[in-house]
Design a protein around this motif. Structure first.
Motif, PDB file in Angstrom:
ATOM      1  N   LEU A   1       0.831  -1.204   0.000  1.00  0.00           N
ATOM      2  CA  LEU A   1       0.000   0.000   0.000  1.00  0.00           C
ATOM      3  C   LEU A   1       0.868   1.257   0.000  1.00  0.00           C
ATOM      4  O   LEU A   1       0.611   2.211  -0.749  1.00  0.00           O
ATOM      5  N   THR A   2       1.902   1.251   0.821  1.00  0.00           N
ATOM      6  CA  THR A   2       2.806   2.403   0.887  1.00  0.00           C
ATOM      7  C   THR A   2       3.513   2.614  -0.444  1.00  0.00           C
ATOM      8  O   THR A   2       3.630   3.744  -0.935  1.00  0.00           O
ATOM      9  N   ALA A   3       3.973   1.513  -1.040  1.00  0.00           N
ATOM     10  CA  ALA A   3       4.667   1.601  -2.338  1.00  0.00           C
ATOM     11  C   ALA A   3       3.739   2.127  -3.437  1.00  0.00           C
ATOM     12  O   ALA A   3       4.203   2.763  -4.391  1.00  0.00           O
ATOM     13  N   ALA A   4       2.422   1.875  -3.277  1.00  0.00           N
ATOM     14  CA  ALA A   4       1.458   2.337  -4.262  1.00  0.00           C
ATOM     15  C   ALA A   4       1.055   3.798  -4.037  1.00  0.00           C
ATOM     16  O   ALA A   4       0.231   4.333  -4.777  1.00  0.00           O
ATOM     17  N   GLY A   5       1.634   4.421  -3.003  1.00  0.00           N
ATOM     18  CA  GLY A   5       1.359   5.827  -2.761  1.00  0.00           C
ATOM     19  C   GLY A   5       0.215   6.103  -1.809  1.00  0.00           C
ATOM     20  O   GLY A   5      -0.207   7.254  -1.660  1.00  0.00           O
ATOM     21  N   VAL A   6      -0.294   5.056  -1.128  1.00  0.00           N
ATOM     22  CA  VAL A   6      -1.382   5.258  -0.160  1.00  0.00           C
ATOM     23  C   VAL A   6      -0.806   5.830   1.123  1.00  0.00           C
ATOM     24  O   VAL A   6       0.196   5.323   1.648  1.00  0.00           O
TER      25      VAL A   6
END
Length: 251
Positions: free
Chosen positions: A241-246
């Motif tokens: 999720l963090t890597a996806a920009g969330v």
């Protein structure tokens, strides 16, 4: 490999990877893709996974009825609720979803806070009734007893007059592939209607909801300002999720 062994393998893989691609597992096990799909159908019928196109995702334990959910991850929900309550500022108008985490938010609001809370949950409204400086507006409609919230056309129509600073959204699943999901189509539609009435939407996601999925899509992850969770930063789903920009807000 016997069918029972194969299904246990599938469940172990879901627990490890939080997703499963049928054709990849079939090739790994040396069985037909149809066999894997049949296994997934059986597991889904038992509530052990959520089937999606091409495979499956972990099923959310948060689709149980409200009374059952009161006993699930109580401390995790309290941490998420405290962080969510901290987002509410003096004078804000807040839409507060239904469910056990929303109830925890209502109880976490400090006595000196002056704000307006709009909710379609009679339970949340009742929890706020004794708060000395919170003005409460209740949206009416057909009562969805499973979650004790108002849904349907009347509730959506009532929501259209609201303009809020933020919406604290409850879901049953937060997954990088499936997005934000819940177990009922009408409830999902109501959540979307409420999200449209707020400047920012934040998702309240206790640990059991991270990496899980349910049948009906609520919103894509790109539609929310952040996900409030106490899931550890090293959790694979949190990493994705963090890597996806969330934006992940630590509770």
């Amino acid at each position: 490999m016997l069918a029972a062994q194969r299904r246990e393998f599938l469940l172990d893989r879901l627990r490890r990877d939080r997703r499963l691609v049928a054709k990849d597992v079939a090739a790994e096990l040396g069985v037909s893709e149809d066999s894997v799909r049949r296994d997934l159908r059986d597991l889904a019928a038992a509530g052990l996974c959520q089937r999606v196109y091409g495979g499956a995702l972990p099923a959310s334990p948060a689709i149980a009825d409200l009374d059952t959910r009161r006993e699930v991850e109580v401390e995790s929900k309290a941490r998420v609720a405290a962080a969510a309550a901290g987002l509410i500022g003096t004078g804000d108008t807040v839409i507060l979803d239904g469910g056990t985490t929303a109830l925890a938010v209502a109880r976490a609001l400090h006595a000196g806070l002056r704000a307006t809370v709009v909710t379609h949950s009679p339970s949340v409204a009742a929890a706020l009734a004794e708060h000395p400086s919170i003005e409460v507006y209740v949206l009416g409609g057909r009562l969805f007893r499973h979650s004790m919230v108002a849904c349907g056309a009347a509730a959506v129509e009532a929501a259209r007059v609201v303009n809020a600073d933020l919406f604290l959204l409850g879901v049953t699943g937060v997954h990088p592939d499936a997005g934000l999901t819940t177990g009922d189509a009408d409830e999902a539609a109501m959540k979307r209607a409420l999200a449209q009435r707020a400047a920012d939407t934040y998702v309240m996601a206790s640990t059991e909801k991270i990496g899980a999925a349910s049948r009906f899509s609520v919103l894509p992850l790109t539609a929310v300002a952040g996900v409030i969770t106490d899931a550890p930063s090293q959790d694979e789903t949190v990493r994705r999720l963090t890597a996806a920009g969330v934006s992940m807000i630590v509770a």
